[in-house]
Scaffold this motif. Structure first.
Motif: not given
Length: 160
Positions: A116-119, A126-144
């Motif tokens: 989600n672009r985080g901080v 910044v262009v965007g989050a990974a899912g805004e540029v390519i399709p994403v199948d699995i998400e691993i949340p956390g910072c880090p």
């Protein structure tokens, strides 16, 4: 010298104990049976996720015991592991890497910035989050995300 070898033989391999296998998050790509070759792409991160990925593949968490291995070329990969926000300079290389990865493939977004672009949400480069540029199948949340979270997500693909 013999003392060290005897001690190594006596102690054996020490890793974090494995939890039960997580539920399958996404079907493994065709031809992948219990193993997964991953190409890591840093699309513009602070390197916090990379440190945790190194820990996940290090001797303590040892992701390779679950059939997961990092590879140097997207042409050899079954999955992409994307970290960081996608910057202007990395948007096209990320798309090129996705195209170079043989289909079917799995795309895993690792860390809050990739999700989600985080901080870096309002940063000018910044262009965007990974899912805004390519399709994403699995998400691993956390910072880090922790090495345990990373290994668990990877195990959800391999089923081991």
């Amino acid at each position: 010298m013999r003392g060290w070898i005897a001690k190594i033989a006596a102690v054996g391999r020490i890793t974090e104990p494995a939890d039960d296998a997580p539920p399958t998050a996404v079907g493994a790509p065709t031809g992948v049976a219990g193993s997964l070759q991953i190409r890591h792409v840093d699309a513009g991160s602070c390197n916090g996720c990379e440190v945790e990925i190194s820990g996940a593949f290090g001797p303590v968490y040892d992701a390779e015991r679950f059939g997961v291995r990092l590879v140097a070329s997207p042409r050899h990969a079954d999955a992409l592991l994307v970290t960081g926000v996608v910057t202007r300079n990395m948007a096209q290389p990320l798309r090129n890497t996705l195209e170079a990865t043989p289909a079917p493939r799995v795309v895993i977004a690792c860390g809050d910035c990739a999700l989600n672009r985080g901080v870096f949400a309002d940063a000018y480069g910044v262009v965007g989050a990974a899912g805004e540029v390519i399709p994403v199948d699995i998400e691993i949340p956390g910072c880090p995300p922790t090495p345990t979270q990373i290994v668990s997500a990877l195990r959800s693909v391999t089923g081991r």
